[in-house]
Scaffold this motif. Sequence first.
Motif, PDB file in Angstrom:
ATOM      1  N   LEU A   1      -1.972 -64.485-109.662  1.00 22.46           N
ATOM      2  CA  LEU A   1      -2.800 -63.382-110.141  1.00 22.46           C
ATOM      3  C   LEU A   1      -2.615 -62.151-109.262  1.00 22.46           C
ATOM      4  O   LEU A   1      -2.353 -62.264-108.061  1.00 22.46           O
ATOM      5  CB  LEU A   1      -4.281 -63.783-110.118  1.00 22.46           C
ATOM      6  N   PRO A   2      -2.771 -60.965-109.848  1.00 22.11           N
ATOM      7  CA  PRO A   2      -2.734 -59.745-109.034  1.00 22.11           C
ATOM      8  C   PRO A   2      -3.858 -59.757-108.014  1.00 22.11           C
ATOM      9  O   PRO A   2      -4.873 -60.438-108.195  1.00 22.11           O
ATOM     10  CB  PRO A   2      -2.915 -58.621-110.060  1.00 22.11           C
ATOM     11  N   SER A   3      -3.683 -58.989-106.951  1.00 20.13           N
ATOM     12  CA  SER A   3      -4.686 -58.973-105.884  1.00 20.13           C
ATOM     13  C   SER A   3      -5.922 -58.171-106.267  1.00 20.13           C
ATOM     14  O   SER A   3      -7.037 -58.529-105.889  1.00 20.13           O
ATOM     15  CB  SER A   3      -4.096 -58.388-104.596  1.00 20.13           C
ATOM     16  N   GLN A   4      -5.715 -57.084-107.026  1.00 18.82           N
ATOM     17  CA  GLN A   4      -6.852 -56.207-107.302  1.00 18.82           C
ATOM     18  C   GLN A   4      -6.648 -55.412-108.589  1.00 18.82           C
ATOM     19  O   GLN A   4      -5.551 -54.957-108.888  1.00 18.82           O
ATOM     20  CB  GLN A   4      -7.044 -55.233-106.141  1.00 18.82           C
ATOM     21  N   ILE A   5      -7.749 -55.259-109.336  1.00 17.96           N
ATOM     22  CA  ILE A   5      -7.809 -54.375-110.487  1.00 17.96           C
ATOM     23  C   ILE A   5      -8.804 -53.277-110.123  1.00 17.96           C
ATOM     24  O   ILE A   5      -9.967 -53.574-109.837  1.00 17.96           O
ATOM     25  CB  ILE A   5      -8.309 -55.081-111.764  1.00 17.96           C
ATOM     26  N   PHE A   6      -8.364 -52.025-110.124  1.00 14.91           N
ATOM     27  CA  PHE A   6      -9.272 -50.923-109.781  1.00 14.91           C
ATOM     28  C   PHE A   6      -9.502 -50.071-111.016  1.00 14.91           C
ATOM     29  O   PHE A   6      -8.579 -49.457-111.542  1.00 14.91           O
ATOM     30  CB  PHE A   6      -8.715 -50.064-108.654  1.00 14.91           C
ATOM     31  N   GLY A   7     -10.755 -50.041-111.489  1.00 14.30           N
ATOM     32  CA  GLY A   7     -11.112 -49.270-112.679  1.00 14.30           C
ATOM     33  C   GLY A   7     -11.698 -47.921-112.293  1.00 14.30           C
ATOM     34  O   GLY A   7     -12.883 -47.833-111.941  1.00 14.30           O
ATOM     35  N   HIS A   8     -10.883 -46.882-112.342  1.00 11.96           N
ATOM     36  CA  HIS A   8     -11.364 -45.560-111.939  1.00 11.96           C
ATOM     37  C   HIS A   8     -12.206 -44.939-113.047  1.00 11.96           C
ATOM     38  O   HIS A   8     -12.243 -45.413-114.189  1.00 11.96           O
ATOM     39  CB  HIS A   8     -10.184 -44.637-111.598  1.00 11.96           C
TER      40      HIS A   8
ATOM     41  N   GLY B   1      -8.107 -47.219-116.161  1.00 15.02           N
ATOM     42  CA  GLY B   1      -9.361 -46.559-116.495  1.00 15.02           C
ATOM     43  C   GLY B   1     -10.465 -47.566-116.741  1.00 15.02           C
ATOM     44  O   GLY B   1     -10.222 -48.710-117.144  1.00 15.02           O
ATOM     45  N   LYS B   2     -11.699 -47.127-116.540  1.00 15.84           N
ATOM     46  CA  LYS B   2     -12.828 -48.058-116.636  1.00 15.84           C
ATOM     47  C   LYS B   2     -13.034 -48.591-118.049  1.00 15.84           C
ATOM     48  O   LYS B   2     -13.664 -49.634-118.241  1.00 15.84           O
ATOM     49  CB  LYS B   2     -14.109 -47.384-116.139  1.00 15.84           C
ATOM     50  N   ASP B   3     -12.474 -47.911-119.074  1.00 16.09           N
ATOM     51  CA  ASP B   3     -12.666 -48.343-120.454  1.00 16.09           C
ATOM     52  C   ASP B   3     -11.818 -49.552-120.820  1.00 16.09           C
ATOM     53  O   ASP B   3     -12.024 -50.149-121.883  1.00 16.09           O
ATOM     54  CB  ASP B   3     -12.385 -47.191-121.420  1.00 16.09           C
ATOM     55  N   ILE B   4     -10.833 -49.920-119.976  1.00 14.20           N
ATOM     56  CA  ILE B   4      -9.988 -51.078-120.301  1.00 14.20           C
ATOM     57  C   ILE B   4     -10.098 -52.162-119.219  1.00 14.20           C
ATOM     58  O   ILE B   4      -9.207 -52.988-119.067  1.00 14.20           O
ATOM     59  CB  ILE B   4      -8.520 -50.671-120.524  1.00 14.20           C
ATOM     60  N   VAL B   5     -11.219 -52.155-118.499  1.00 14.17           N
ATOM     61  CA  VAL B   5     -11.411 -53.139-117.433  1.00 14.17           C
ATOM     62  C   VAL B   5     -11.478 -54.558-117.996  1.00 14.17           C
ATOM     63  O   VAL B   5     -10.911 -55.496-117.417  1.00 14.17           O
ATOM     64  CB  VAL B   5     -12.685 -52.812-116.620  1.00 14.17           C
ATOM     65  N   ARG B   6     -12.143 -54.743-119.135  1.00 14.12           N
ATOM     66  CA  ARG B   6     -12.300 -56.096-119.682  1.00 14.12           C
ATOM     67  C   ARG B   6     -10.944 -56.749-119.956  1.00 14.12           C
ATOM     68  O   ARG B   6     -10.732 -57.920-119.645  1.00 14.12           O
ATOM     69  CB  ARG B   6     -13.127 -56.058-120.972  1.00 14.12           C
TER      70      ARG B   6
END
Length: 525
Positions: free
Chosen positions: A283-290, A261-266
């Motif tokens: 490192l992971p390839s991608q973090i997607f903040g829905h 979720g976008k609230d835990i992107v940081r």
Amino acid sequence: MSEPFYITTAISYPNGRPHIGHAYESIATDVMARFQRARGRDVRMITGTDEHGLKMVQTARAAGRETLDFATEMADHFKAMAAKLNISYDKFVRTSEPSHHKASQALWNAMKANGDLYLDRYEGWYSVRDEAFYDESELTDGEGGVRLSPQGTPVEWTAEETWFFALSKYQDKLLALYESNPDFIRPESRRNEVLRFVEGGLKDLSVSRTSFDWGVQVPDSDGHVMYVWVDALTAYLSGIGYPDTDGDFAKYWPANIHMIGKDIVRFHTVYWPAFLMSANLPLPSQIFGHGFLLNRGEKMSKSLGNVVDPMDLADQFGVDQMRYYLLREVSFGQDGTYSPEAIVRTANADLANSFGNLAQRSLSMIFKNLDGTLSNDYEVHADDEALLADIFTMAREQLPTAFDELAFSVGIEDWIRSVFASNQYVDTQAPWGLRKTDHERMRAVLMTLFKAVRALAIAIRPVVPASADKLLDQMGIDADARDYAALADDQWFDKLIASGCKIGQPVPIFPRLDLPEGAEGVGQT
């Protein structure tokens, strides 16, 4: 050997039962996992519960419960939600498990060996609800002089001895990461937020607590437990066997996507990559903040009485109908809204009236007019070729391209256009009339429709897996011939005929929904 694909949901904080936001994230992650499996990837999907931290202690205490017993009960609710929503996870990680404690301590020791952990005293603002520290510059004043975090949660002044992580040391490395890999943080709006935060300067991060003991013990430091976000993020490693770096860890790490979720992107885009850099891990390839789901356009809150239990929605409208609606109507990455009326409207228009009706009348006509017998002995017309070419372009190219980008609503829009085209083909060809005037042409039309329905069912199967499988069962399609590779098999129809497959009386897959009485009040208070 198939190519590995590792995807995770966020590790949910179980201080209460799962809500519609948890369901939305789980469904989207599951659809991506199923989509990649359908493409032949070796998929590992991890979900779980983040059970440590002061908030869990306080919630359990308020309920008169032991913290572990309370956490176990809540974790069971999350497992029940996953089962109800047909979430195909491979492992459910509980951060209270001994194997997870071992992994967290191994990560801690790796960061310490790199010289990035030191003991000092912390004084500053802390939000128990967010389990996060905030700088004075980030706070606002609430009612009664209460200081509030950027999330609107109250903060309190905290002072204690603590271990610090040298986050400031990683500022330039993180900025270099974001520049070299623009897709590391998606969507673009989240990336811009993180860039501004990191460019503003990073301070070292307090990563241990002495005020309570519910957590992972810091190695060789009596009285200290790890800051909950250190061990919560480590679940992505412990779920595939870390600190054992052979086996599943060697196969699946680094993760392809962390879905959050976008609230835990940081926490995921600043702290997590810094921890991994410190521990010398990829490192992971991608973090997607829905985005968030809004109930009739309003943010959910218990005071408004509009907090929705996803189990109730699934019971009232159907699991696949709910899955379809959320990914069809919400542009993934942005906030979206829903209501019982909207779910009923979309499910009826797309699934019952369009695809369900197409499948039902196509199979019914084969059953009634051809005795359920399939045949490849017919003359193909240009209209037949055009329809199937349109569908195969969608199923092999358009939908996969969109899903690869997590643009689920775009891919589903491509799919429903092909459904509409198929229904238009039925209306134009009018096989019910051909039954009397041109039986051979009727057979050609019905066989074309059989092929169309099969391809449409396989294409949408990651979204509505149970319903698609029920339909493909009725069509005699083998369970191992329902992936995207099967769409490229030009011999499948001949093989099916040779097997002696006959179509029985079909059963409707998507019954029309009615809005239940009182559905406007679905939720919990």
